[in-house]
Design an enzyme around this catalytic site. Structure first.
Site, PDB file in Angstrom:
ATOM      1  N   ASP A 285      38.760  43.545  16.630  1.00  0.00           N
ATOM      2  CA  ASP A 285      38.232  43.951  17.870  1.00  0.00           C
ATOM      3  C   ASP A 285      36.367  42.386  17.904  1.00  0.00           C
ATOM      4  O   ASP A 285      36.589  41.886  16.910  1.00  0.00           O
ATOM      5  CB  ASP A 285      37.232  44.831  18.266  1.00  0.00           C
ATOM      6  CG  ASP A 285      36.754  45.739  19.212  1.00  0.00           C
ATOM      7  OD1 ASP A 285      36.676  44.135  20.147  1.00  0.00           O
ATOM      8  OD2 ASP A 285      35.556  45.905  19.182  1.00  0.00           O
TER       9      ASP A 285
ATOM     10  N   THR B 136      33.599  42.858  18.565  1.00  0.00           N
ATOM     11  CA  THR B 136      31.960  43.269  18.428  1.00  0.00           C
ATOM     12  C   THR B 136      32.101  43.842  16.600  1.00  0.00           C
ATOM     13  O   THR B 136      33.172  44.502  16.592  1.00  0.00           O
ATOM     14  CB  THR B 136      31.575  43.823  19.220  1.00  0.00           C
ATOM     15  OG1 THR B 136      31.354  43.687  20.529  1.00  0.00           O
ATOM     16  CG2 THR B 136      29.942  44.660  18.961  1.00  0.00           C
TER      17      THR B 136
ATOM     18  N   ASP C  33      37.261  50.908  15.572  1.00  0.00           N
ATOM     19  CA  ASP C  33      35.500  51.965  14.832  1.00  0.00           C
ATOM     20  C   ASP C  33      35.846  52.859  15.596  1.00  0.00           C
ATOM     21  O   ASP C  33      34.462  53.309  15.504  1.00  0.00           O
ATOM     22  CB  ASP C  33      34.478  50.891  14.668  1.00  0.00           C
ATOM     23  CG  ASP C  33      33.686  50.060  15.798  1.00  0.00           C
ATOM     24  OD1 ASP C  33      34.659  50.660  16.825  1.00  0.00           O
ATOM     25  OD2 ASP C  33      33.005  49.808  16.235  1.00  0.00           O
TER      26      ASP C  33
END
Length: 358
Positions: free
Chosen positions: A56, A58, A299
Site C-alpha cells: 500500500d 499509506t 494493515d
C-alpha cells in the site's frame, strides 16, 4: 516445492534455494531480533522465491500521519465551509485518518446536531451528514474523494487532478438538498452536489522509502503499489521515489473483467489506484498466474483477502487484528524498511549468506 519446481514464469534471482530444515529456527530467531513475528514456519522458505512485493502507499511509502495542506473554497463563504468541515469531523462515528486531519485543523466545531448520517465506506469513498442547530437546518454536507464524486469533465475535477499530481490526497466538500441518508442504492451521492471546496491533505514520504525500494531493485524484486487512493496521487508519490511513471499507473475502477487481459495489465503496471479489496486479491492472483511469487503487505480489513491469497502475507503490527491473524509474518515495528530483512532472510542458507551472496 523447491525453487527448481516453480511454475513456468520469470526465473528466480540467484541465491534463492530451498532452505535446509535446520535453517528454519535460526531464520525465525534472526527475524525475531528485527521485530518480525513469524506465524508460519514455511513462510521462511517461501521468502526465498518472492519476486514481487505488493504494498500500500499509506504507511508504506508514506508515513501514517496526514495533515491538512490547504482548503480551496469554490462556492459560498469560507467560514460556512469551515464550520461544515468542523462538524463533519467532530460528529463522524468512525473517523479515519483523513477525518482526523480535518478535525485537527478545525477543532472548534459549531453546535450543530446531525439528523442523518452516512458513515464513510471504502466502496463509496464518501461520508455525509445533515445538520440542524438552534436556528434551524444547516444543510446536508458530503465529504469524499474528489475523483469519485465529481464529473471528470468539470473544471473542478481538473483542479482536483492537478492537486493530486503533486501527491496530495484531494477531498471534495459539497452540499446537497436531500438528507444524506436519501442516497440511492449502489453508493451514489444523495441528489445533485454543489461543490463547495477542495480539501488537500498531504503525507510525508518515509525517509527510508527510497533506500528500501533501491534494495529490492538490486535484488531483482519488483515492487507494485496497490492503493485505494486516487491513482494520480499514488503515481506521483511513487514517481518521486523513482518507482514507475504515468504509463505504468492504473485506475483500478474499470479493471478488466477478462482474466487474460487483467493479467497482462497487472503484470505491466507499477501503481494501482482506487483498488477495492476484491481487486487487491485479483491483482495478486493475476501476478501468480504469470508464475510470480507474491508477497503482500497490508494493515487493514480491506487487505485480508489479498493477504490470504498471497504466497507470503505480511501484516503491519499496528494494523487490524484481522490482517495480523491471516498473515504469515507480522512486522511488529510496522516499518516498510524492515521488509528487505524479511525477504532477504529467505535467501540465507546454513552459511548465513543473503540472496546477494553477502
Amino acid at each position: 516445492v523447491s525453487a527448481t519446481e516453480t511454475p513456468a514464469g520469470p526465473a528466480a534471482p540467484a541465491g534463492r534455494a530451498r532452505l535446509p530444515p535446520g535453517a528454519f529456527a535460526s531464520g525465525v530467531g534472526r527475524l525475531g531480533r528485527r521485530r518480525c513475528l513469524v506465524q508460519e514456519l514455511p513462510a521462511i522458505e517461501g521468502l526465498a522465491r518472492v519476486d514481487v512485493v505488493c504494498a500500500d502507499k499509506t504507511g508504506t511509502l508514506t508515513e501514517n500521519g496526514i495533515r491538512l495542506a490547504r482548503v480551496d473554497v469554490l462556492d459560498g463563504p469560507r467560514d460556512e465551509v469551515e464550520r461544515a468541515l468542523a462538524a463533519l469531523a467532530a460528529l463522524d462515528p468512525r473517523p479515519n485518518a483523513s477525518v482526523a486531519a480535518v478535525a485537527e485543523a478545525f477543532p472548534d466545531a459549531p453546535g450543530w446536531r446531525a439528523t442523518a448520517v452516512v458513515p464513510f465506506s471504502s466502496a463509496t469513498k464518501w461520508s455525509g451528514m445533515s445538520f440542524v442547530d438552534a436556528d434551524g437546518p444547516q444543510g446536508s454536507w458530503v465529504l469524499g474523494a474528489a475523483d469519485v464524486l465529481l464529473d471528470p469533465r468539470s473544471d473542478v475535477a481538473r483542479r482536483a487532478t492537478a492537486l493530486g499530481a503533486d501527491g496530495l490526497r484531494v477531498l471534495l466538500v459539497a452540499s446537497t438538498d436531500p438528507p444524506v441518508d436519501a442516497a440511492p442504492p449502489g453508493g451514489g451521492a444523495p441528489g445533485p452536489l454543489v461543490p463547495r471546496a477542495l480539501v488537500a491533505l498531504e503525507q510525508r514520504v518515509r525517509a527510508d522509502a527510497r533506500q528500501t525500494l533501491d534494495y529490492f531493485d538490486a535484488q531483482g524484486v519488483t515492487v507494485k503499489v496497490v492503493s485505494g487512493d486516487n491513482p494520480v496521487s499514488v503515481a506521483a508519490v511513487a514517481r518521486s521515489l523513482g518507482l514507475g511513471g504515468p504509463e505504468t499507473s492504473v485506475d483500478a475502477r474499470p479493471l478488466l473483467a477478462d482474466r487474460a487481459e487483467r493479467v497482462t495489465v497487472c503484470v505491466g503496471a507499477t501503481t494501482f489506484g482506487r483498488v477495492r479489496p476484491d481487486q487487491k486479491r485479483a491483482v495478486v492472483g493475476a501476478l501468480q498466474a504469470r508464475g510470480h511469487t507474491v508477497a503482500m503487505t497490508g494493515d487493514g480489513v480491506n487487505d485480508v483477502l489479498a493477504l490470504k491469497d498471497a504466497d507470503i502475507g505480511v501484516a503491519m503490527g499496528s494494523g487490524s487484528p484481522a490482517a495480523r491473524s491471516v498473515a504469515q509474518i507480522v512486522l511488529l515495528d510496522a516499518r516498510f524498511a524492515t521488509l528487505p530483512t524479511v525477504v532477504g532472510e529467505g535467501g540465507r542458507g546454513c552459511g548465513g549468506r543473503d540472496r546477494a551472496g553477502r
